[in-house]
Design a protein around this motif. Structure first.
Motif, PDB file in Angstrom:
ATOM      1  N   GLN A 272       4.549  -4.155  -5.736  1.00  0.00           N
ATOM      2  CA  GLN A 272       3.963  -2.831  -5.524  1.00  0.00           C
ATOM      3  C   GLN A 272       4.258  -1.883  -6.684  1.00  0.00           C
ATOM      4  O   GLN A 272       3.793  -0.748  -6.696  1.00  0.00           O
ATOM      5  CB  GLN A 272       4.500  -2.230  -4.223  1.00  0.00           C
TER       6      GLN A 272
ATOM      7  N   ASP B 142       9.430   4.641  -7.282  1.00  0.00           N
ATOM      8  CA  ASP B 142       8.248   3.990  -6.722  1.00  0.00           C
ATOM      9  C   ASP B 142       7.348   3.405  -7.794  1.00  0.00           C
ATOM     10  O   ASP B 142       6.388   2.698  -7.485  1.00  0.00           O
ATOM     11  CB  ASP B 142       7.447   4.966  -5.861  1.00  0.00           C
ATOM     12  N   ASN B 143       7.639   3.713  -9.060  1.00  0.00           N
ATOM     13  CA  ASN B 143       6.915   3.131 -10.185  1.00  0.00           C
ATOM     14  C   ASN B 143       7.846   3.151 -11.387  1.00  0.00           C
ATOM     15  O   ASN B 143       8.933   3.753 -11.335  1.00  0.00           O
ATOM     16  CB  ASN B 143       5.600   3.877 -10.459  1.00  0.00           C
TER      17      ASN B 143
ATOM     18  N   ARG C 182       7.404  -0.885  -7.445  1.00  0.00           N
ATOM     19  CA  ARG C 182       8.685  -0.200  -7.219  1.00  0.00           C
ATOM     20  C   ARG C 182       9.760  -0.885  -8.062  1.00  0.00           C
ATOM     21  O   ARG C 182       9.740  -2.102  -8.237  1.00  0.00           O
ATOM     22  CB  ARG C 182       9.063  -0.249  -5.749  1.00  0.00           C
TER      23      ARG C 182
ATOM     24  N   HIS D 285      17.189   1.829  -5.282  1.00  0.00           N
ATOM     25  CA  HIS D 285      15.770   2.107  -5.513  1.00  0.00           C
ATOM     26  C   HIS D 285      15.670   3.142  -6.634  1.00  0.00           C
ATOM     27  O   HIS D 285      16.011   4.311  -6.443  1.00  0.00           O
ATOM     28  CB  HIS D 285      15.126   2.637  -4.229  1.00  0.00           C
TER      29      HIS D 285
END
Length: 162
Positions: A120, A136-137, A122, A133
């Motif tokens: 995705q 998200d990109n 991430r 994390h």
């Protein structure tokens, strides 16, 4: 709208990045090398479009930084998946928790953490203290790494709180 904050863009430029950078030969060679490696249990890395896109722009960048960040010490990092090649078993185990395959992007510090991307887009860091994390990109993850922002820890269930 500017893609990166000024400070982040400056650090990336110092490492050799420019807007529109495209190094498909370098990315393809690194991906081939990484995918040719087989772990002791037979696990292999398998690329996917998000990893290929990230490496087509950022493969071969080495960010040399050290010092205080917003919340954490800023460490050097390399966007070179070959440096994280022997991580197939580790990334496969974390991928099961996330429910998404992972591909190595490189390392942070002196092999202190593995940097990986999921299908995705991430981006995560895996170190002795756990999994994190970063964004998200890849743009968000680079901003986290360069500014020393504190990323959320990924729980055993593959989720995190922002």
């Amino acid at each position: 709208m500017q893609r990166f904050p000024d400070r982040v863009a400056a650090v990336l430029r110092d490492a050799g990045w420019t807007e529109g950078r495209h190094v498909p030969e370098l990315a393809a060679a690194a991906i081939r090398t990484v995918c040719a490696h087989t772990a002791a249990d037979g696990t292999r890395h398998t690329p996917f479009p998000a990893a290929e896109r990230a490496l087509n722009e950022f493969a071969g960048l080495y960010v040399d930084q050290d010092g205080a960040g917003v919340a954490l010490r800023r460490s050097p990092f390399a966007l070179d998946p070959v440096m994280a090649m022997p991580t197939a078993e580790t990334l496969a185990a974390f991928a099961r928790a996330l429910g998404a395959p992972l591909f190595p992007l490189g390392v942070e510090g002196a092999d202190d953490a593995i940097l990986a991307i999921d299908e995705q887009g991430r981006v995560f860091a895996l170190d002795a203290g756990g999994e994190w994390h970063l964004g998200d990109n890849l743009d968000a993850a680079l901003t986290t790494l360069i500014t020393g922002a504190a990323p959320p820890r990924v729980g055993d269930d593959g989720t995190w709180r922002l």
